[in-house]
Design a protein around this motif. Sequence first.
Motif, PDB file in Angstrom:
ATOM      1  N   TYR A 262      -3.766   9.336 -13.325  1.00  0.00           N
ATOM      2  CA  TYR A 262      -4.216   7.947 -13.369  1.00  0.00           C
ATOM      3  C   TYR A 262      -3.118   6.974 -13.782  1.00  0.00           C
ATOM      4  O   TYR A 262      -3.241   5.769 -13.569  1.00  0.00           O
ATOM      5  CB  TYR A 262      -5.409   7.804 -14.327  1.00  0.00           C
TER       6      TYR A 262
ATOM      7  N   ALA B 291       1.933   6.567  -6.942  1.00  0.00           N
ATOM      8  CA  ALA B 291       0.863   7.470  -7.374  1.00  0.00           C
ATOM      9  C   ALA B 291       1.226   8.926  -7.071  1.00  0.00           C
ATOM     10  O   ALA B 291       0.965   9.820  -7.884  1.00  0.00           O
ATOM     11  CB  ALA B 291      -0.451   7.094  -6.699  1.00  0.00           C
TER      12      ALA B 291
ATOM     13  N   SER C 206       0.832  -1.213   0.000  1.00  0.00           N
ATOM     14  CA  SER C 206       0.000   0.000   0.000  1.00  0.00           C
ATOM     15  C   SER C 206       0.861   1.255   0.000  1.00  0.00           C
ATOM     16  O   SER C 206       0.571   2.226  -0.713  1.00  0.00           O
ATOM     17  CB  SER C 206      -0.924   0.010   1.218  1.00  0.00           C
TER      18      SER C 206
ATOM     19  N   GLY D  21      -0.381   6.489 -12.410  1.00  0.00           N
ATOM     20  CA  GLY D  21       0.165   5.809 -11.233  1.00  0.00           C
ATOM     21  C   GLY D  21      -0.577   4.517 -10.960  1.00  0.00           C
ATOM     22  O   GLY D  21       0.029   3.461 -10.722  1.00  0.00           O
ATOM     23  N   THR D  22      -1.887   4.573 -11.004  1.00  0.00           N
ATOM     24  CA  THR D  22      -2.699   3.371 -10.810  1.00  0.00           C
ATOM     25  C   THR D  22      -2.477   2.393 -11.959  1.00  0.00           C
ATOM     26  O   THR D  22      -2.332   1.184 -11.743  1.00  0.00           O
ATOM     27  CB  THR D  22      -4.190   3.742 -10.708  1.00  0.00           C
ATOM     28  N   PHE D  23      -2.436   2.924 -13.179  1.00  0.00           N
ATOM     29  CA  PHE D  23      -2.198   2.065 -14.337  1.00  0.00           C
ATOM     30  C   PHE D  23      -0.858   1.342 -14.196  1.00  0.00           C
ATOM     31  O   PHE D  23      -0.770   0.128 -14.383  1.00  0.00           O
ATOM     32  CB  PHE D  23      -2.225   2.897 -15.620  1.00  0.00           C
TER      33      PHE D  23
ATOM     34  N   THR E 246      -1.774  -3.742  -5.627  1.00  0.00           N
ATOM     35  CA  THR E 246      -2.882  -3.765  -6.568  1.00  0.00           C
ATOM     36  C   THR E 246      -3.632  -5.079  -6.466  1.00  0.00           C
ATOM     37  O   THR E 246      -3.018  -6.126  -6.398  1.00  0.00           O
ATOM     38  CB  THR E 246      -2.416  -3.581  -8.016  1.00  0.00           C
TER      39      THR E 246
ATOM     40  N   ALA F  71       0.818   0.739 -11.422  1.00  0.00           N
ATOM     41  CA  ALA F  71       0.735  -0.233 -10.326  1.00  0.00           C
ATOM     42  C   ALA F  71       0.033  -1.505 -10.802  1.00  0.00           C
ATOM     43  O   ALA F  71       0.474  -2.618 -10.481  1.00  0.00           O
ATOM     44  CB  ALA F  71      -0.002   0.369  -9.138  1.00  0.00           C
ATOM     45  N   ASN F  72      -1.037  -1.352 -11.565  1.00  0.00           N
ATOM     46  CA  ASN F  72      -1.768  -2.518 -12.067  1.00  0.00           C
ATOM     47  C   ASN F  72      -0.908  -3.356 -13.000  1.00  0.00           C
ATOM     48  O   ASN F  72      -0.863  -4.584 -12.889  1.00  0.00           O
ATOM     49  CB  ASN F  72      -3.044  -2.083 -12.780  1.00  0.00           C
TER      50      ASN F  72
ATOM     51  N   ARG G 156       2.336   1.701  -3.457  1.00  0.00           N
ATOM     52  CA  ARG G 156       1.351   2.245  -4.401  1.00  0.00           C
ATOM     53  C   ARG G 156       1.159   3.740  -4.163  1.00  0.00           C
ATOM     54  O   ARG G 156       1.097   4.535  -5.098  1.00  0.00           O
ATOM     55  CB  ARG G 156       0.011   1.519  -4.289  1.00  0.00           C
TER      56      ARG G 156
END
Length: 126
Positions: free
Chosen positions: A35, A23, A16, A37-39, A79, A41-42, A19
Motif C-alpha cells: 500500500y 506501485a 497512470s 506505493g499508493t500512499f 492520483t 503516489a498520493n 503510478r
Amino acid sequence: MIRVALAVAAGGAAGSVMRFLLASWVAANWPRHFYLGTFAANIIGCLLIGLLSGLFLARSDLPLELRTGLITGVLGGFTTFSSFSLEIIKLMEGGRAVEAFCYLAFSILGGLLAAWAGLTLARLAS
C-alpha cells in the motif's frame, strides 16, 4: 478545446503508467507494505499539485494545454487524491471550514463504503 483534451489524455496515460511503475516497484521491494506505493503516489501528487498550482498562478502566460495537461492529466492519472486535497485547502482558505470537513469526511467514508459495497457485490456474484 480538442488540444486541451488531448493534453489531458496524454498526461493521464503518463500519470497512470507512473503510478503503476511506482506501485510495482514498491510491491516488489516491500510486498508486505504494498500500500505504500499508493500512499507515496498520493503524497507526491499532493505536493506536486500544490507546487504546480502555485507556480501556474504566477505564470498564467503558460499555455492552457500545458497547465491542464500536467495538473488534470498527469496528476489526475497519477492520483486523484491530489485534486481532492487541493479542493479541501481551497475551501478552508475560502472560510468554508464546515463544508471542507463535510467534503473530507463524506469522501473518505463514502469511498470506503463504496469500495466495501463493490467488493461485497463481486463476492456475491462469484
